[in-house]
Design a protein around this motif. Structure first.
Motif, short mmCIF file in Angstrom:
data_model
loop_
_atom_site.label_atom_id
_atom_site.label_comp_id
_atom_site.label_asym_id
_atom_site.label_seq_id
_atom_site.Cartn_x
_atom_site.Cartn_y
_atom_site.Cartn_z
N GLY A 1 68.37 44.53 44.56
CA GLY A 1 68.67 45.28 43.34
C GLY A 1 68.46 44.49 42.07
O GLY A 1 68.90 44.92 40.99
N LYS A 2 67.78 43.34 42.15
CA LYS A 2 67.52 42.51 40.97
C LYS A 2 66.07 42.69 40.53
O LYS A 2 65.24 43.23 41.24
CB LYS A 2 67.77 41.03 41.29
CG LYS A 2 69.13 40.76 41.92
CD LYS A 2 70.27 41.02 40.95
CE LYS A 2 71.61 40.62 41.58
NZ LYS A 2 72.74 40.87 40.65
N HIS A 3 65.77 42.20 39.34
CA HIS A 3 64.41 42.21 38.79
C HIS A 3 63.77 43.59 38.90
O HIS A 3 62.68 43.76 39.46
CB HIS A 3 63.54 41.18 39.50
CG HIS A 3 63.80 39.77 39.06
ND1 HIS A 3 63.47 39.30 37.81
CD2 HIS A 3 64.39 38.73 39.72
CE1 HIS A 3 63.83 38.02 37.71
NE2 HIS A 3 64.40 37.66 38.85
N SER A 4 64.44 44.58 38.36
CA SER A 4 63.91 45.94 38.39
C SER A 4 62.62 46.07 37.58
O SER A 4 61.86 47.02 37.77
CB SER A 4 64.95 46.92 37.84
OG SER A 4 65.33 46.56 36.51
N ARG B 1 64.08 39.58 45.64
CA ARG B 1 65.15 39.88 44.68
C ARG B 1 65.28 41.38 44.44
O ARG B 1 66.39 41.89 44.25
CB ARG B 1 64.86 39.16 43.36
CG ARG B 1 64.89 37.64 43.48
CD ARG B 1 66.27 37.12 43.70
NE ARG B 1 67.11 37.29 42.51
CZ ARG B 1 68.42 37.06 42.48
NH1 ARG B 1 69.05 36.69 43.58
NH2 ARG B 1 69.10 37.24 41.37
N GLN B 2 64.16 42.08 44.44
CA GLN B 2 64.21 43.53 44.23
C GLN B 2 64.92 44.23 45.37
O GLN B 2 65.58 45.25 45.17
CB GLN B 2 62.79 44.09 44.07
CG GLN B 2 62.17 43.79 42.71
CD GLN B 2 60.79 44.38 42.56
OE1 GLN B 2 59.99 44.37 43.49
NE2 GLN B 2 60.49 44.91 41.39
#
Length: 392
Positions: free
Chosen positions: A228-231, A224-225
């Motif tokens: 660009g998710k779950h920063s 997910r990172q």
């Protein structure tokens, strides 16, 4: 002479290799970003039986593969011919180091079987010595591999780990003894140690290779990172995953059933979690994790797909917004706002913050805008609207 060389070289090899593996495994666990999440299932008697028998069979299979790969007499003769052809005058160098360099390939082929036998003899002697002294470092790597593959736990220094280590060492002693019998042409030897036997129910009931939930979670967050998710690195969901593992009593995703998740949902109710929190936070996290694992062939099925928590409509006991008295109280408080008198200048509020706290509620009341909308306004967002009379 070559046998003496191999023997002296290999006597210290098993212990040194085991010590090196132990140090590498310790370092790897220390740098793991989610090591604290590695909750696993404690060992059971059944696990001991499977570990011992599977290790015994794996060592015998490894011995068979090694023997199949021993160079044949034709391979040795071909290497001898190649060596002679490579010598300018057909004679070996006088210098010992140079002679070893040109003969190395031939020595490896010619001494492969002897090297293997000497290595096994040295390891067998070290295992027997370790058992008599209570030393288990020779199988630490095998223990960690078994525990990791099956999502089991046995802390260093614990009685469970010591028992498992000694049993694996006894399994290795039996396997190496069978290998020595094979050196004499006897392939019918059977294990004599009473603990080295097929587990109850037969080998067909051996535990399925585990898929640790914590590892799935780490891989899911990394995936997910990359999008660009779950920063935050999954911190907002980490406690949810740990809560589920604690409820299950193990961390093997393969063993999780739909019934387990439904029971977990009910358990969250009993803990006082609201239906909305269970639905939008806890179950949403686990459904997303198991859905990703299924779609990426990490799990054979998605048992979380149909696990839901109904959320009823919120019952309102009053109308939306403020009453007239509440609005007057709020505006009166904001207009009369006075900051606390801090002794430290660095802790005092600046003038523009004080003015913002006084005027923001007033602007929101007159415009109907939210606080965040007002605070984000720029001067170019302000426009004067002319009245229709001025345009006529």
């Amino acid at each position: 002479m070559r046998a003496d060389f191999f023997s002296s070289l290999l006597k210290a090899l098993p212990a040194a290799a085991a010590e090196l593996r132990k140090k590498l495994d310790t370092a790897e666990r220390q740098i793991s970003p989610h090591h604290a999440m590695s909750l696993s299932t404690p060992l059971t008697t059944r696990d001991y039986g499977h570990a011992v028998w599977n290790h015994y069979l794996e060592m015998l299979q490894r011995d068979e593969t090694t023997r199949e790969n021993w160079p044949t007499q034709k391979d040795i003769e071909a290497a001898t011919t190649d060596l002679r052809a490579s010598l300018p005058d057909g004679r070996l160098p006088e210098d010992g180091i140079e002679r070893l360099a040109v003969m190395l390939d031939l020595l490896v082929k010619a001494g492969a079987a002897e090297f293997d036998r000497t290595s096994r003899e040295a390891k067998l002697a070290e295992l027997k010595k370790g058992l008599s002294r209570g030393e288990t470092h020779l199988v630490e790597h095998e223990i960690d591999a078994f525990l990791d593959a099956n999502a089991l736990s046995a802390l260093p220094g614990s009685a469970e780990r010591t028992v498992l280590a000694r049993q694996l060492m006894r399994a290795e002693v039996e396997a190496l003894t069978r290998a020595q019998e094979r050196d004499q042409g006897n392939y019918s030897g059977m294990a004599t140690d009473p603990i080295v036997k097929p587990p109850a129910g037969g080998a067909a009931e051996a535990p399925v290779v585990a898929v640790p939930i914590t590892r799935l979670f780490e891989d899911y967050i990394s995936f997910r990172q990359a999008l660009g998710k779950h920063s935050d690195g999954g911190k907002s969901w980490e406690n949810i995953v740990l809560h589920l593992i604690g409820f299950l009593g193990h961390s093997n995703a393969v063993r999780v059933t739909k019934r387990n998740l439904l029971d977990w949902r009910d358990h969250l109710h009993r803990e006082g979690k609201s239906p909305k929190t269970i639905a939008d936070k806890y179950l949403a996290c686990i459904r997303a994790l198991f859905k990703w694992a299924f779609e990426n062939d990490r799990l054979a099925e998605n048992v979380a797909a149909t696990v839901h928590q109904p959320v009823g409509k919120t019952t309102r006991t009053r109308e939306r917004g403020y009453t007239e008295d509440e609005a007057k109280a709020l505006l009166r408080a904001s207009a009369n706002y006075t900051p606390a008198n801090a002794a430290n200048p660095a802790q005092r509020e600046s003038d523009h913050v004080i003015r913002a706290k006084r005027w923001l509620p007033v602007l929101c009341a007159f415009t109907g805008a939210r606080v965040v909308e007002i605070t984000q306004l720029r001067k170019e967002d302000r426009k004067r609207r002319l009245s229709p009379t001025l345009l006529s």
